[in-house]
Design a protein around this motif. Structure first.
Motif, PDB file in Angstrom:
ATOM      1  N   ASP A 192       0.874  -1.175   0.000  1.00 35.66           N
ATOM      2  CA  ASP A 192       0.000   0.000   0.000  1.00 35.66           C
ATOM      3  C   ASP A 192       0.906   1.218   0.000  1.00 35.66           C
ATOM      4  O   ASP A 192       1.321   1.712   1.054  1.00 35.66           O
ATOM      5  N   ASP A 196       0.781   7.918  -3.082  1.00 37.78           N
ATOM      6  CA  ASP A 196       0.625   8.605  -4.368  1.00 37.78           C
ATOM      7  C   ASP A 196       0.776  10.114  -4.200  1.00 37.78           C
ATOM      8  O   ASP A 196       0.475  10.876  -5.117  1.00 37.78           O
ATOM      9  N   GLU A 197       1.272  10.555  -3.044  1.00 41.20           N
ATOM     10  CA  GLU A 197       1.352  11.994  -2.767  1.00 41.20           C
ATOM     11  C   GLU A 197       2.251  12.733  -3.750  1.00 41.20           C
ATOM     12  O   GLU A 197       2.018  13.914  -4.031  1.00 41.20           O
ATOM     13  N   THR A 214      -2.201   4.541  -3.340  1.00 46.12           N
ATOM     14  CA  THR A 214      -3.441   5.171  -2.876  1.00 46.12           C
ATOM     15  C   THR A 214      -3.293   5.838  -1.508  1.00 46.12           C
ATOM     16  O   THR A 214      -4.279   6.333  -0.963  1.00 46.12           O
ATOM     17  N   HIS A 215      -2.095   5.863  -0.944  1.00 46.94           N
ATOM     18  CA  HIS A 215      -1.932   6.265   0.447  1.00 46.94           C
ATOM     19  C   HIS A 215      -1.066   7.520   0.596  1.00 46.94           C
ATOM     20  O   HIS A 215      -0.331   7.900  -0.313  1.00 46.94           O
ATOM     21  N   ASP A 217      -4.828   2.412 -10.265  1.00 42.45           N
ATOM     22  CA  ASP A 217      -3.938   2.670  -9.138  1.00 42.45           C
ATOM     23  C   ASP A 217      -3.828   1.484  -8.183  1.00 42.45           C
ATOM     24  O   ASP A 217      -3.177   1.582  -7.146  1.00 42.45           O
ATOM     25  N   MET A 218      -4.455   0.345  -8.561  1.00 41.12           N
ATOM     26  CA  MET A 218      -4.361  -0.854  -7.733  1.00 41.12           C
ATOM     27  C   MET A 218      -4.380  -2.083  -8.632  1.00 41.12           C
ATOM     28  O   MET A 218      -5.231  -2.204  -9.507  1.00 41.12           O
ATOM     29  N   TRP A 221       1.606   7.329 -14.327  1.00 46.11           N
ATOM     30  CA  TRP A 221       0.251   6.861 -14.627  1.00 46.11           C
ATOM     31  C   TRP A 221       0.059   6.495 -16.090  1.00 46.11           C
ATOM     32  O   TRP A 221      -0.962   5.909 -16.448  1.00 46.11           O
ATOM     33  N   SER A 225      -0.899  -1.102  -4.514  1.00 47.22           N
ATOM     34  CA  SER A 225      -1.800   0.038  -4.634  1.00 47.22           C
ATOM     35  C   SER A 225      -1.004   1.308  -4.393  1.00 47.22           C
ATOM     36  O   SER A 225      -0.129   1.345  -3.513  1.00 47.22           O
ATOM     37  N   ARG A 240      -9.057   4.164 -10.137  1.00 46.42           N
ATOM     38  CA  ARG A 240      -9.764   5.090  -9.257  1.00 46.42           C
ATOM     39  C   ARG A 240     -10.865   5.791 -10.046  1.00 46.42           C
ATOM     40  O   ARG A 240     -10.736   5.942 -11.279  1.00 46.42           O
ATOM     41  N   GLU A 295       1.836   4.517   4.562  1.00 44.29           N
ATOM     42  CA  GLU A 295       2.259   3.400   3.714  1.00 44.29           C
ATOM     43  C   GLU A 295       2.413   2.132   4.553  1.00 44.29           C
ATOM     44  O   GLU A 295       2.819   2.173   5.714  1.00 44.29           O
TER      45      GLU A 295
END
Length: 407
Positions: A156, A159-160, A234-235, A213-214, A169, A232, A207, A240
């Motif tokens: 996990d 994506d910041e 996504t965090h 994204d996963m 992407w 993923s 998403r 993480e």
């Protein structure tokens, strides 16, 4: 390169990761940075000034220099194959950031080019140079751990730093998550399991209104060994979480962090095994040793054995029957969460030391071109499986690969 002279290396790509790599390999014996290159003269000049070397504008300019014996490729994934091929054809050794290529076809071509050119190619698969994964291999060789029968990895990640327009992407630039990031763990599974996969099933989730994204993949290895991977992005960074779980039957290994810095082993064993485990803290150096990796000094290895924690009668699982009344809990700690950046940098340093050693001694590096090809082959099969919803075979190995395996 004359005998005894440092290996002159030229870096192409001067983004943020390039700076991290140059800091990691600074002062490495037998290596000398000769020049850096980037289409952005501003980026090249900034990095060149910091390290006291010339700033160039392209790979072609690097290859014109006689003091560049090896090329370090730190550019986006879609450029790796062409740059590696050009450098190899120019008679240079190559250190390539992962993935080796974004397609199996291109990865195979680069691997073949390295073979025919007789040059060393190292892919930056840093997990091959991580002391925890090396320790698992050595404990398996000593038969304190049985061969891995199930491999699981959950990532996990953050994506910041990956804004909507980031090349990560765009599969045309990155190859997608399986290729851009998953190759690390497809390769780690191949290393720990000692085999190339047979087939893969996979799923990709996007998403709402955005990119994939996963992703997850179930990869079947010979002998009914299953490797499950989930990634993923996504965090938040502070949230993480990563876990690698290795099922050895009567033992289990849990390794945390995508840059692994902490491992716990739970093992059921007999009296001889218990005594062997108790002696291991005295052998911590050889167990964790990786050439080129400099220990920080915070590493620790503790073992606790609880005797007669279970029945003395033999137990059986998946056909394996043994007497295992004693329970072992072992912890390998490379310094905790705060040491992950250090472990990452030292793993990159060890990979570069492997390149220097391979050039000097004529031996194969751990993360060679075939390792890079094999990881991309699994990643591409997973990408296709996710897109089609159908199980996909992993392509066969090259006929010229030794013993028919890339592991």
């Amino acid at each position: 390169m004359t005998a005894g002279a440092p290996l002159g290396i030229g870096m192409v790509g001067c983004g943020g990761f390039a700076g991290f790599v140059l800091d990691a390999i600074a002062g490495l014996p037998g290596l000398r940075l000769a020049a850096v290159a980037d289409p952005s003269r501003e980026r090249a000049a900034a990095l060149a000034e910091r390290h006291g070397v010339p700033a160039l504008g392209s790979l072609d300019e690097l290859l014109e220099r006689e003091d560049v014996a090896a090329v370090l490729i730190a550019t986006p994934p879609a450029t790796h194959a062409a740059m590696a091929t050009k450098a190899l054809r120019a008679g240079r050794h190559v250190f390539c950031e992962k993935p080796l290529a974004t397609t199996t076809e291109d990865a195979a071509a680069v691997a073949d080019e390295a073979r025919r050119a007789g040059r060393v190619l190292v892919v930056d698969h840093v997990l091959r140079y991580n002391p925890l994964l090396r320790a698992v291999q050595r404990l398996t060789e000593r038969e304190l751990l049985s061969p891995v029968r199930r491999f699981l990895f959950e990532n996990d990640a953050a994506d910041e730093d990956l804004g909507p327009g980031h090349w990560f992407w765009d599969p045309a630039h990155s190859g997608g998550i399986f290729v851009e990031h998953g190759v690390h763990f497809f390769d780690a599974a191949r290393m720990l399991l000692g085999s190339d996969p047979v087939s893969v099933r996979a799923t990709a989730v996007a998403r709402p209104g955005g990119p994939v994204d996963m992703v997850s993949a179930d990869v079947v290895h010979p002998g009914g060994v299953l490797a499950s991977h989930l990634h993923s992005f996504t965090h938040a960074h502070r949230a993480e979480r990563q876990l690698m779980r290795l099922d050895h039957g009567f033992q289990e290994t849990r390794i945390t962090g995508w840059i692994p810095a902490y491992a716990e082993i739970s093992a059921w064993t007999d009296e001889a095994g218990a005594r062997h485990w108790e002696q291991l803290p005295l052998q911590i150096g050889p167990l964790l040793a990786v050439d080129g990796f400099r220990p920080h000094g915070d590493e620790r290895f503790t073992v606790h054995v609880e005797r007669d924690a279970g029945p003395a009668a033999p137990a059986r699982g998946r056909g394996e029957r043994r007497s295992a009344p004693h329970h072992v809990r072992a912890v390998i700690d490379l310094g905790g969460e705060a040491r992950k950046p250090y472990v990452y940098a030292q793993s990159v340093r060890a990979a570069m030391a492997d390149l220097v050693r391979a050039v000097r001694e004529g031996t194969a590096p751990a993360a060679d071109a075939l390792s890079g090809f094999g990881a991309v082959a699994v990643a591409e099969a997973a990408t296709l499986a996710a897109a089609t919803g159908r199980e996909q075979p992993v392509i066969p190995t090259f006929p010229w690969a030794s013993e028919g395996s890339f592991a």
